[in-house]
Enzyme design. Structure first.
Site, PDB file in Angstrom:
ATOM      1  N   GLU A  67       0.818  -1.224   0.000  1.00 24.12           N
ATOM      2  CA  GLU A  67       0.000   0.000   0.000  1.00 24.12           C
ATOM      3  C   GLU A  67       0.849   1.271   0.000  1.00 24.12           C
ATOM      4  OE1 GLU A  67      -1.880   1.270   3.790  1.00 24.12           O
ATOM      5  OE2 GLU A  67      -3.657   1.443   2.570  1.00 24.12           O
ATOM      6  N   ASP A  68       2.043   1.160   0.576  1.00 25.92           N
ATOM      7  CA  ASP A  68       2.859   2.371   0.732  1.00 25.92           C
ATOM      8  C   ASP A  68       3.467   2.868  -0.572  1.00 25.92           C
ATOM      9  OD1 ASP A  68       2.365   2.499   3.451  1.00 25.92           O
ATOM     10  OD2 ASP A  68       3.926   1.028   3.877  1.00 25.92           O
ATOM     11  N   ARG A 133       6.480   9.784   7.508  1.00 30.47           N
ATOM     12  CA  ARG A 133       7.130   9.434   6.243  1.00 30.47           C
ATOM     13  C   ARG A 133       6.709  10.356   5.089  1.00 30.47           C
ATOM     14  NH1 ARG A 133       8.117   3.675   6.423  1.00 30.47           N
ATOM     15  NH2 ARG A 133       9.241   3.289   8.368  1.00 30.47           N
ATOM     16  N   HIS A 163       2.066   5.712  10.279  1.00 31.78           N
ATOM     17  CA  HIS A 163       1.328   6.333   9.169  1.00 31.78           C
ATOM     18  C   HIS A 163      -0.037   6.813   9.661  1.00 31.78           C
ATOM     19  CE1 HIS A 163       3.743   3.494   6.419  1.00 31.78           C
ATOM     20  NE2 HIS A 163       4.045   4.711   6.007  1.00 31.78           N
ATOM     21  N   CYS A 248      -2.294  -2.121   4.911  1.00 36.06           N
ATOM     22  CA  CYS A 248      -1.052  -1.923   4.154  1.00 36.06           C
ATOM     23  C   CYS A 248      -0.637  -3.140   3.334  1.00 36.06           C
ATOM     24  CB  CYS A 248       0.074  -1.490   5.082  1.00 36.06           C
ATOM     25  SG  CYS A 248       0.318  -2.578   6.446  1.00 36.06           S
TER      26      CYS A 248
HETATM   27  N1  LIG Z   1       0.876   1.340   5.484  1.00 36.42           N
HETATM   28  C1  LIG Z   1       1.477   0.721   6.497  1.00 36.42           C
HETATM   29  O1  LIG Z   1       0.989   0.731   7.617  1.00 36.42           O
HETATM   30  N2  LIG Z   1       2.663   0.168   6.270  1.00 36.42           N
HETATM   31  C2  LIG Z   1       3.412  -0.522   7.237  1.00 36.42           C
HETATM   32  C3  LIG Z   1       4.872  -0.469   6.928  1.00 36.42           C
HETATM   33  C4  LIG Z   1       5.697  -1.175   7.963  1.00 36.42           C
HETATM   34  C5  LIG Z   1       7.169  -1.213   7.638  1.00 36.42           C
HETATM   35  N3  LIG Z   1       7.857  -2.020   8.604  1.00 36.42           N
HETATM   36  C6  LIG Z   1       7.786   0.178   7.587  1.00 36.42           C
HETATM   37  O2  LIG Z   1       8.236   0.645   8.624  1.00 36.42           O
HETATM   38  O3  LIG Z   1       7.830   0.783   6.535  1.00 36.42           O
END
Ligand SMILES: NC(=O)NCCC[C@H](N)C(=O)O
Length: 258
Positions: A67-68, A133, A163, A248
């Site tokens: 998702e990111d 972020r 997030h 995510c």
């Molecule tokens: N959209 C989200 O909640 N993403 C989770 C990302 C976790 C990953 N360990 C991070 O820190 O980027």
């Protein structure tokens, strides 16, 4: 005709090496994570979602949190520029996938940073978490890309979690849900409903009032059932240890013209 597609990426065997920011690192079982991811994908499919698997990225421990990598509005994809440098190699394959699905592309460019987990879509309003972020330039570029399409981009503060969508998501009627100790400003949203557990704040709208959510939030599930929704719990314990949640693990493309 619109389709319901969800982009997913299988977890790297190196999941345990991923980033953790607001929680303590605890041991992760990569084999269990893979089984949990498979169940998550089956749950999406069982509720009418066609899943599109992005190429695995074994050297990107956080690649499963797909998702990111982007924000998609109808057929326009804005490719993220993750605030976490270690996650930047994930976007190229995500970009190829949405191009293949017929999306037109925008990209967040330096000095902007933005991660999809910071963007909560409610109707034609996009709430964007600013503070972790995603930076001000990222918000500005997202606004420039999507406001001409009739989208309102509203920046809201995020300081207590990774997030915006780690803090809040929304029910099908647009009510924003969140676990109050982790929400910077509940008044940023027109309607806010507190939930009793941190992971109760995360729902994926499957359609027809069904809410995909973490098994670790039974009291929030009860609350949603009492409001007439149907919780669909999945165990994502290994991803929760890496600061992930149900949202995510996929990018939902709801209004893609196929
Ligand atoms: N959209 C989200 O909640 N993403 C989770 C990302 C976790 C990953 N360990 C991070 O820190 O980027």
């Amino acid at each position: 005709m619109t389709s319901r597609r969800a982009l997913v990426r299988r977890p790297s065997p190196r999941l345990a090496d991923g980033l953790v920011t607001h929680i303590d690192r605890t041991p992760v079982d990569a084999a269990l994570a893979l089984r949990q991811w498979e169940v998550y994908v089956v749950a999406l499919r069982a509720h009418g979602w066609e899943t599109v698997e992005l190429p695995p990225l074994d050297d990107c421990p956080d690649g499963v949190f797909v998702e990111d990598t982007m924000v998609v509005h109808r057929n326009v994809a804005v490719i993220a520029r993750p605030g976490a440098e270690a996650r930047r190699p994930e976007t190229a394959t995500a970009e190829e996938a949405v191009t293949g699905l017929g999306c037109s592309l925008n990209r967040i460019r330096e000095p902007g940073t933005l991660e999809g987990g910071d963007v909560l879509k409610i109707g034609d309003t996009l709430y964007v978490g600013r503070g972790g972020r995603t930076n001000g330039d990222g918000v500005r570029q997202l606004r420039a890309a999507l406001e001409p399409l009739g989208v309102r981009v509203v920046a809201v503060p995020v300081s207590k979690v990774l997030h915006l969508k780690s803090a809040v998501t929304a029910l099908p009627d647009g009510t924003v849900i969140g676990y109050p100790p982790l929400v910077d400003d509940p008044n940023a949203f027109p309607r806010f409903l507190p939930v009793p557990e941190e992971s109760g704040a995360h729902v994926v709208l499957l359609g027809g009032g069904k809410l995909l959510m973490a098994q670790s939030a039974p009291r929030s599930a009860e609350l949603f059932a009492d409001l007439g929704y149907e919780p669909v719990p999945v165990d994502i314990s290994e991803f929760e240890k890496m600061e992930g949640c149900v949202t995510c693990l996929s990018v939902r493309l709801r209004e893609l013209y196929a």
